[in-house]
Motif scaffolding. Structure first.
Motif, PDB file in Angstrom:
ATOM      1  N   GLN A  28       0.792  -1.233   0.000  1.00 51.18           N
ATOM      2  CA  GLN A  28       0.000   0.000   0.000  1.00 51.18           C
ATOM      3  C   GLN A  28       0.824   1.282   0.000  1.00 51.18           C
ATOM      4  OE1 GLN A  28      -2.617  -0.665   3.297  1.00 51.18           O
ATOM      5  NE2 GLN A  28      -4.272  -1.405   1.992  1.00 51.18           N
TER       6      GLN A  28
ATOM      7  N   LEU B 220      -9.255   5.083   3.149  1.00 57.18           N
ATOM      8  CA  LEU B 220      -8.427   4.036   3.764  1.00 57.18           C
ATOM      9  C   LEU B 220      -8.178   2.865   2.811  1.00 57.18           C
ATOM     10  CD1 LEU B 220     -10.137   3.940   7.270  1.00 57.18           C
ATOM     11  CD2 LEU B 220      -7.919   4.930   6.733  1.00 57.18           C
ATOM     12  N   SER B 221      -8.522   3.025   1.535  1.00 54.48           N
ATOM     13  CA  SER B 221      -8.338   2.001   0.494  1.00 54.48           C
ATOM     14  C   SER B 221      -9.215   0.781   0.696  1.00 54.48           C
ATOM     15  CB  SER B 221      -6.878   1.524   0.418  1.00 54.48           C
ATOM     16  OG  SER B 221      -6.026   2.587   0.196  1.00 54.48           O
TER      17      SER B 221
ATOM     18  N   ALA C  67      -9.435   0.930  -6.817  1.00 56.79           N
ATOM     19  CA  ALA C  67      -8.792   1.450  -8.024  1.00 56.79           C
ATOM     20  C   ALA C  67      -9.037   0.466  -9.170  1.00 56.79           C
ATOM     21  CB  ALA C  67      -7.301   1.604  -7.780  1.00 56.79           C
ATOM     22  N   PRO C  68      -9.166   0.959 -10.400  1.00 60.73           N
ATOM     23  CA  PRO C  68      -8.982   2.347 -10.828  1.00 60.73           C
ATOM     24  C   PRO C  68     -10.228   3.209 -10.675  1.00 60.73           C
ATOM     25  CG  PRO C  68      -9.403   1.002 -12.747  1.00 60.73           C
ATOM     26  CD  PRO C  68      -9.428   0.073 -11.575  1.00 60.73           C
TER      27      PRO C  68
ATOM     28  N   ARG D  29      -1.395  -1.702 -14.185  1.00 60.14           N
ATOM     29  CA  ARG D  29      -2.800  -2.002 -14.517  1.00 60.14           C
ATOM     30  C   ARG D  29      -3.200  -1.310 -15.816  1.00 60.14           C
ATOM     31  NH1 ARG D  29      -7.454  -0.387 -15.256  1.00 60.14           N
ATOM     32  NH2 ARG D  29      -6.659   1.745 -15.183  1.00 60.14           N
TER      33      ARG D  29
ATOM     34  N   ASN E  88      -0.690   0.854 -10.359  1.00 65.36           N
ATOM     35  CA  ASN E  88      -1.715   1.450 -11.229  1.00 65.36           C
ATOM     36  C   ASN E  88      -1.184   1.640 -12.643  1.00 65.36           C
ATOM     37  OD1 ASN E  88      -4.028   1.680  -9.584  1.00 65.36           O
ATOM     38  ND2 ASN E  88      -3.024   3.297  -8.434  1.00 65.36           N
TER      39      ASN E  88
END
Lengths: 559, 329
Positions: free
Chosen positions: A401, B265-266, B271-272, A413, A410
């Motif tokens: 993270q 906090l994810s 994502a995305p 991705r 990302n």
């Protein structure tokens, strides 16, 4: 009268300082003193040097403990091999590389006042196995008796493997096979020498005595660590273990990186353990350029491709991704060209065996390699994906993270999506992620990780990360994350290791060949090699960087 | 135009509440803007807000400019994403650390945030109504069991509860019988947020139903032998509805805040995909150099929550529950 006074003064001074002169200095004459203030977000875990496996603690242990060998604690090239520390010199191996006889330095004392002896060396080697040191297997099991010690640590004796001679003041190691990296392995912190009576269990928050210029006097993982001078220390070799400048070292835990940067700028801390948040780089570069050091180290970010499950069980898909990845973007995600460089191979630049080559850049392939990465080749990549017939498959990138990992994940991705895959990113806390991606049961297709070798050697990257015997299915402890296995390349690495015993350069050439072989089969996507940005407070003087350790606390001169 | 019934009166009262009407207009405008996100991204900004673009360039005042710009410092340390250009066609609010258009992401993120917030509030009200009405109307053992269950849920801090559920579902998705919901599906945060707020909505509903149960018109209906189901549908439910309508905007605001927190906090939107919470997280690392990335979604959350609260106040005034019950009684 003047002459008599001068003679008497000299005699008194000689009497007072003769021990120091005979055994070396305890502290440098100039710029010594003061308290060095360090900051970290969290504590680095146990203080037991034979158990701890965190860089932050490794750096502390570098000024508290010594091994028979060590890595230089001054500026120098990354690829430098171990130098003698508690041993007088690094011996030439005998008996075709099976025997190493180390002559121990005399009159060296632990911080508890006890004299160091060859028996302490034997006990410390034994203790590596008894405390289940993380590197006991990979680094020290080739000592005669090591394999038995791994199986039954409580009854480990190494009686025929490590032999002390208290008359000749030597320690003899017998190995099961020649090992060109044995001196490097002894320089790693798990092989430091502790008093023979150190308990055979993880000492946790209570640090055992060492022979370095400092001793850990208090440690509370929730708040701080304090180091003071080891009054029994006398410098024997400034490169191996320099006498420390600061009188005390205060290490505070609980400061997040953003706050630490501000505190360093304001002079409240002198140094911080974490990477600098990327948004602070510009500010540091413009306002504090004279206080920022950029340190080279052998840290490689790469994506491990699981070669045993779709879609990366197809060589074409692995090649496609290597062609498609925009390594320039990865450089940007890590702070720009001043901090990072694109990487095309598993051996980082500066490590032994590194020979620049890039197969996976525009205009290159394994038959026509380029010297460095230039640009992605998306057309070729898409063509390869079409040929593989895998477009449209789901692909999940597993990442830690931290911001730089998330940014790179990302980017990956996006690249996978552009290649036609249904790509997504799943992030986890790094401590969880690192075990998760290693376990084949989790069927991780592609994962993002970084690797910083324990010591500069080609084997630390190639053998550790890609050899057949480093893949352990169904285990969280399987550092060959790709699950790649090529027995031919393993044999080539064995030959490289054997050759290095007698001819390091020839060995390095074979390691370079192994690197090229791996890159032709691309079980990974090497991304970037990064440098470490280290801001220091205005109080600090001098170059405090060092290869392997990155920084040596004893060399901080406090103004 | 409006009937003279209690709902008609309420709508009339709401129309005369200027603050509430402005709040409603703001909410509708925000929802419309967010709904138009794909049109803005494709036809105006001409960008893909879900693809990393750090190595890309953009035309600014006719000049091709790097999206990630090198910092002018002696050590050449770091790169910063392009800042706001204030031109809708070229990174109106600048770029984030992935080189993506913040304005486009803000609209897409708003779409997800509002969908989750309204979805969670609706689901929460549905679940809370069932539980609250059942507990209040049937009483006895039903009330005891449901109320204790709500008490237990209430005892766990909302965010702790939501975070725990999110961490489990984010790694494995959600399996309910034969149905599997993928971990990146928006239904997961909708369900989690709705669930954690059920006790907060169910308790006032139960209280209202208990009051209604002893109201004279309900007692009269019972004594006339009207079936319980008919009492529930014809007498209780219409009188509980104003309470639910007043709760709706407040729950939506709470859900929006919860969604933003989880995404920050994810463990919310993955994502995305974007939400205002994830964009704030994206902007956290740029707070010194490009504060707009975090400030813009933060402002959107503040405006939306404020509008929802003002609308909630307006609805409460218009549909005064106590007054309505007196009228009904």
């Amino acid at each position: 009268m003047t002459r008599l006074f001068s003679f008497l003064s000299s005699a008194v001074l000689l009497c007072l300082f003769s021990p120091a002169m005979a055994e070396g200095i305890a502290r440098p004459a100039e710029h010594a003193g003061g308290t060095l203030h360090l900051a970290a977000q969290s504590s680095p875990g146990t203080t037991d040097p034979q158990v701890s496996y965190f860089m932050a603690m490794y750096q502390v242990e570098a000024v508290v403990y010594d091994g028979l060998t060590t890595f230089t604690k001054g500026p120098g090239p990354l690829s430098r091999h171990a130098i003698a520390d508690l041993a007088e010199s690094i011996p030439q191996p005998q008996d075709d590389g099976h025997t190493w006889i180390f002559h121990l330095r005399r009159n060296i004392r632990f911080s508890n006042g006890k004299l160091l002896s060859p028996d302490d060396v034997v006990a410390s080697m034994r203790r590596i196995f008894r405390v289940n040191s993380p590197t006991a297997g990979p680094y020290y099991s080739n000592i005669v008796g090591g394999a038995e010690c791994l199986k039954d640590p409580d009854h480990c004796t190494l009686e025929n493997g490590v032999i002390a001679d208290n008359q000749a003041w030597t320690v003899t190691f017998h190995l099961t096979r020649p090992d060109a990296e044995f001196a490097d392995r002894l320089a790693f912190n798990h092989a430091v020498i502790l008093p023979a009576d150190t308990p055979a269990h993880d000492t946790g928050n209570s640090a055992p005595p060492g022979t370095g210029p400092y001793r850990i006097v208090s440690y509370d993982p929730s708040s701080s660590m304090r180091l003071e001078r080891n009054t029994h220390f006398r410098q024997w070799d400034a490169a191996a273990q320099p006498a420390g400048y600061p009188d005390r070292i205060e290490y505070r835990f609980g400061s997040d990186p953003e706050s630490s940067v501000t505190a360093i700028e304001n002079g409240q801390y002198d140094w911080m353990a974490e990477n600098i948040p990327l948004d602070r780089l510009a500010e540091l570069g413009s306002r504090f350029a004279d206080r920022v050091h950029i340190v080279d180290f052998l840290n490689l970010y790469y994506a491990a491709l699981n070669v045993n499950i779709p879609p990366f069980n197809s060589l074409k898909v692995r090649e496609a991704l290597n062609y498609a990845v925009n390594r320039h973007a990865m450089v940007i995600h890590n702070g720009g060209p001043a901090v990072a460089a694109p990487s095309c191979q598993m051996l980082p630049e500066g490590s032994p065996g590194f020979e620049p080559v890039c197969y996976w850049t525009r205009g290159a392939d394994p038959q026509h390699p380029a010297l460095r990465w230039e640009a992605p080749d998306m057309e070729k990549a898409k063509q390869l994906v079409r040929e593989s017939g895998t477009a449209g498959q789901k692909v999940t990138v597993i990442t830690a993270q931290q911001p730089e990992y998330m940014a790179m994940a990302n980017e990956l991705r996006s690249t996978l999506a552009e290649l036609g895959y249904d790509a997504s990113v799943r992030s986890m806390v790094q401590a969880v992620q690192f075990g998760y991606i290693q376990n084949s049961d989790n069927r991780v297709q592609i994962s993002l990780t970084g690797w910083n070798a324990d010591y500069p050697a080609a084997s630390s990257y190639l053998r550790t990360l890609l050899a057949c015997d480093m893949f352990h299915p169904h285990s969280d402890n399987s550092i060959n994350i790709s699950g790649y296995c090529d027995p031919d390349t393993d044999r080539l690495m064995d030959r490289a290791a054997d050759l290095s015993v007698t001819d390091r350069n020839a060995g390095d050439r074979l390691w370079a060949e192994a690197d090229r072989r791996f890159m032709a089969q691309v079980p990974t996507v090497p991304l970037v090699q990064v440098r470490w940005v280290m801001p220091l407070s205005a109080r600090v003087k001098g170059d405090v960087s060092a290869p392997v350790y990155q920084v040596v606390f004893s060399r901080f001169q406090i103004r | 135009m409006f009937s003279s019934g209690p709902w008609g009166q309420a709508i009339r009262a709401l129309r005369y509440n200027r603050s509430a009407m402005i709040a409603l207009a703001v909410l509708l405008a925000l929802a419309l803007l967010c709904a138009l996100a794909p049109i803005y991204a494709r036809h105006i900004a001409k960008t893909d807000p879900f693809t990393s673009n750090v190595a890309g360039t953009v035309l600014v005042n006719g000049q091709e400019t790097d999206i990630m710009q090198p910092n002018d410092n002696p050590l050449h340390l770091g790169l910063s994403p392009i800042g706001p250009t204030w031109h809708p066609q070229s990174f109106l609010l600048g770029a984030d650390s992935q080189g993506r258009d913040v304005a486009a992401r803000l609209l897409y993120g708003g779409r997800n945030s509002l969908i989750i917030a309204f979805g969670a509030a609706t689901l929460c009200i549905l679940m809370a109504s069932c539980i609250g009405i059942a507990a209040g109307f049937f009483g006895g053992i039903t009330d005891a069991v449901l109320s204790r269950l709500m008490d237990i849920m209430w005892a766990v801090p909302v965010y702790l509860f939501a975070i725990s559920l999110s961490i489990v579902t984010i790694t494995q998705g959600l399996k309910i019988g034969p149905f599997t919901i993928a971990s990146d599906n928006l239904m997961i945060p909708v369900f989690i947020i709705a669930l954690v707020y059920v006790p907060y909505a169910a308790r006032p509903v139960r209280g209202r139903v208990m009051t209604l149960r002893s109201a004279e018109f309900v007692i009269a209906a019972r004594s006339l032998g009207v079936p319980r189901r008919r009492i529930l549908v014809k007498d209780i439910l219409p009188n509980v509805l104003p309470t639910l309508v007043v709760l709706a905007p407040l729950l939506t605001a709470l859900s929006l805040l919860a969604e933003s927190s989880l995404s920050f906090l994810s463990i919310g939107v993955q994502a995305p995909a974007a939400s205002w919470g994830t964009i704030i997280q994206d902007g956290e690392g740029l707070i010194y150099t490009r504060p707009m990335v975090a400030v813009a979604p933060g402002l959107m959350i503040v405006i939306t929550v404020l509008a929802l609260n003002i609308l909630g106040d307006g609805l409460r005034d218009a549909l005064d529950v106590r007054e309505t019950s007196r009228r009904s009684g």
